[in-house]
Design a protein around this motif. Structure first.
Motif, PDB file in Angstrom:
ATOM      1  N   UNK A   2      14.832   8.512   0.731  1.00 59.01           N
ATOM      2  CA  UNK A   2      15.411   7.900  -0.466  1.00 59.01           C
ATOM      3  C   UNK A   2      14.383   7.026  -1.171  1.00 59.01           C
ATOM      4  N   UNK A   3      13.622   6.267  -0.393  1.00 56.41           N
ATOM      5  CA  UNK A   3      12.593   5.419  -0.989  1.00 56.41           C
ATOM      6  C   UNK A   3      11.564   6.275  -1.721  1.00 56.41           C
ATOM      7  N   UNK A   4      11.174   7.386  -1.136  1.00 57.90           N
ATOM      8  CA  UNK A   4      10.239   8.276  -1.807  1.00 57.90           C
ATOM      9  C   UNK A   4      10.816   8.822  -3.103  1.00 57.90           C
ATOM     10  N   UNK A   5      12.103   9.130  -3.109  1.00 58.20           N
ATOM     11  CA  UNK A   5      12.753   9.624  -4.320  1.00 58.20           C
ATOM     12  C   UNK A   5      12.779   8.546  -5.394  1.00 58.20           C
ATOM     13  N   UNK A   6      13.023   7.303  -4.983  1.00 62.96           N
ATOM     14  CA  UNK A   6      13.023   6.188  -5.934  1.00 62.96           C
ATOM     15  C   UNK A   6      11.648   6.044  -6.587  1.00 62.96           C
ATOM     16  N   UNK A   7      10.602   6.096  -5.788  1.00 62.16           N
ATOM     17  CA  UNK A   7       9.241   5.968  -6.316  1.00 62.16           C
ATOM     18  C   UNK A   7       8.939   7.105  -7.293  1.00 62.16           C
ATOM     19  N   UNK A  53       6.479  -4.010  -4.981  1.00 66.61           N
ATOM     20  CA  UNK A  53       7.245  -4.993  -4.209  1.00 66.61           C
ATOM     21  C   UNK A  53       8.380  -4.326  -3.446  1.00 66.61           C
ATOM     22  N   UNK A  54       9.075  -3.408  -4.089  1.00 65.56           N
ATOM     23  CA  UNK A  54      10.195  -2.735  -3.429  1.00 65.56           C
ATOM     24  C   UNK A  54       9.704  -1.882  -2.264  1.00 65.56           C
ATOM     25  N   UNK A  55       8.634  -1.125  -2.461  1.00 64.64           N
ATOM     26  CA  UNK A  55       8.106  -0.304  -1.371  1.00 64.64           C
ATOM     27  C   UNK A  55       7.622  -1.182  -0.225  1.00 64.64           C
ATOM     28  N   UNK A  56       6.887  -2.223  -0.546  1.00 62.72           N
ATOM     29  CA  UNK A  56       6.388  -3.152   0.468  1.00 62.72           C
ATOM     30  C   UNK A  56       7.554  -3.747   1.261  1.00 62.72           C
ATOM     31  N   UNK A  57       8.535  -4.287   0.545  1.00 61.81           N
ATOM     32  CA  UNK A  57       9.669  -4.922   1.208  1.00 61.81           C
ATOM     33  C   UNK A  57      10.494  -3.945   2.018  1.00 61.81           C
ATOM     34  N   UNK A  59       0.730  -1.170   7.731  1.00 63.59           N
ATOM     35  CA  UNK A  59       1.002   0.002   6.905  1.00 63.59           C
ATOM     36  C   UNK A  59       1.622  -0.408   5.573  1.00 63.59           C
ATOM     37  N   UNK A  60       2.628  -1.271   5.617  1.00 62.45           N
ATOM     38  CA  UNK A  60       3.306  -1.688   4.385  1.00 62.45           C
ATOM     39  C   UNK A  60       2.346  -2.351   3.417  1.00 62.45           C
ATOM     40  N   UNK A  61       1.481  -3.212   3.918  1.00 59.94           N
ATOM     41  CA  UNK A  61       0.558  -3.926   3.028  1.00 59.94           C
ATOM     42  C   UNK A  61      -0.523  -3.009   2.470  1.00 59.94           C
ATOM     43  N   UNK A  62      -1.010  -2.069   3.280  1.00 60.87           N
ATOM     44  CA  UNK A  62      -2.024  -1.132   2.785  1.00 60.87           C
ATOM     45  C   UNK A  62      -1.446  -0.230   1.698  1.00 60.87           C
ATOM     46  N   UNK A  63      -0.240   0.290   1.916  1.00 57.31           N
ATOM     47  CA  UNK A  63       0.393   1.144   0.919  1.00 57.31           C
ATOM     48  C   UNK A  63       0.678   0.357  -0.357  1.00 57.31           C
ATOM     49  N   UNK A  64       1.103  -0.889  -0.217  1.00 57.02           N
ATOM     50  CA  UNK A  64       1.365  -1.721  -1.396  1.00 57.02           C
ATOM     51  C   UNK A  64       0.099  -1.935  -2.211  1.00 57.02           C
ATOM     52  N   UNK A  65      -1.010  -2.174  -1.535  1.00 60.86           N
ATOM     53  CA  UNK A  65      -2.273  -2.357  -2.260  1.00 60.86           C
ATOM     54  C   UNK A  65      -2.645  -1.095  -3.030  1.00 60.86           C
ATOM     55  N   UNK A  66      -2.446   0.056  -2.423  1.00 58.40           N
ATOM     56  CA  UNK A  66      -2.724   1.312  -3.124  1.00 58.40           C
ATOM     57  C   UNK A  66      -1.846   1.463  -4.362  1.00 58.40           C
ATOM     58  N   UNK A  67      -0.572   1.161  -4.247  1.00 61.22           N
ATOM     59  CA  UNK A  67       0.345   1.343  -5.369  1.00 61.22           C
ATOM     60  C   UNK A  67      -0.006   0.428  -6.536  1.00 61.22           C
ATOM     61  N   UNK A  68      -0.497  -0.769  -6.246  1.00 59.71           N
ATOM     62  CA  UNK A  68      -0.924  -1.661  -7.330  1.00 59.71           C
ATOM     63  C   UNK A  68      -1.991  -0.991  -8.197  1.00 59.71           C
TER      64      UNK A  68
END
Length: 288
Positions: free
Chosen positions: A172-177, A189-193, A208-217
């Motif tokens: 679901x999160x992937x679909x939201x993105x 922020x939503x993906x990270x959280x 993992x959450x922080x690395x992915x968040x940095x990429x999305x920025x």
């Protein structure tokens, strides 16, 4: 947590989040900090050096949030191939460094045209986990979602779902993105959280959450330099970080809004860290 399953087609699944109290102003502040950073002299010719150093500092800060506080010079030595010592702290730092390197391969070059092409979120998250844990977590748990077992980290964020429910929530999160056109700060922020709340793997969920968040920025255009270091802000205030993440995990509008605003504050601080890195690159003196 954000619930988007009932959002009808044609509506942005994160539209309501982007309109929560204080979020539009937080988005503007983060955007202004990143736009100002882009004018730094270091990004004219030496942006690759700045990005590389930012990745090292991001990894060090992320590892510190998991209890592994190691000198910056040691992380730099790991980045060029020096073997780490046989300790849990050094192992965590190396994993964070490998996760940073993994996501950086998906970052577009500065001034590249067109949107970044990323793999589906589930694939990206699993690949980041393999980078962070390969070699020390048992093979059957590397890059694989938890079954019925509880996560070994981030225990202060409430009960984590598991099994089929976990897989469905990550899908679901992937679909939201994929569907959202919300500002990059909100999406990140939503993906990270959500990754912190879900804790999809046995361990290293925070890294993992922080690395992915940095990429999305970077991939979603807020930080085209790829050098903002929000992890520096989180590492300087780990308890507020976890408290804000716990608030997001409740799914209440106030908790979600507080988390998004905290993420924006971290981006502003991280842009300041990027300026420090840019100054050091130009001067030829990277501080330890």
């Amino acid at each position: 947590m954000v619930r988007a399953a009932t959002v009808p087609d044609g509506h942005d699944p994160l539209g309501a989040v982007a309109e929560l109290p204080g979020v539009p102003e937080a988005v503007d502040a983060a955007r202004a900090a990143c736009e100002e950073l882009r004018w730094h002299e270091a990004y004219r010719r030496r942006w690759r050096e700045v990005r590389a150093e930012a990745g090292i500092r991001s990894a060090r800060a992320s590892a510190a949030l998991d209890g592994a506080r190691v000198p910056l010079d040691l992380v730099r030595s790991m980045a060029v191939g020096a073997p780490p010592a046989e300790s849990a702290e050094h192992r965590t730092a190396l994993g964070a460094l490998r996760a940073a390197a993994y996501v950086e391969q998906w970052m577009p070059a500065l001034a590249a045209r067109g949107a970044a092409q990323l793999p589906p979120l589930g694939q990206l998250v699993a690949g980041t986990h393999r980078a962070a844990t390969g070699g020390w977590l048992p093979d059957e748990r590397v890059g694989r979602l938890r079954g019925s077992d509880a996560p070994e980290d981030l225990r202060g964020l409430g009960v984590a779902v598991s099994g089929a429910e976990l897989a469905a929530r990550l899908d679901l999160l992937g679909d939201v993105v994929r569907r959202t056109n919300a500002p990059a700060l909100v999406v990140t922020a939503v993906v990270h959280g959500e990754l912190l709340a879900l804790r999809p793997f046995a361990a290293a969920n925070g890294v993992v959450a922080r690395a992915v968040a940095r990429l999305l920025l970077t991939a979603r255009g807020l930080d085209p330099t790829g050098s903002v270091v929000p992890d520096a802000a989180w590492a300087a205030a780990p308890n507020p970080y976890l408290a804000a993440a716990a608030g997001f995990a409740t799914g209440t509008p106030d908790g979600v809004a507080r988390w998004v605003r905290a993420c924006a504050d971290a981006v502003v601080i991280g842009a300041g860290e990027a300026r420090v890195i840019g100054d050091a690159v130009l001067a030829g003196r990277l501080a330890g």
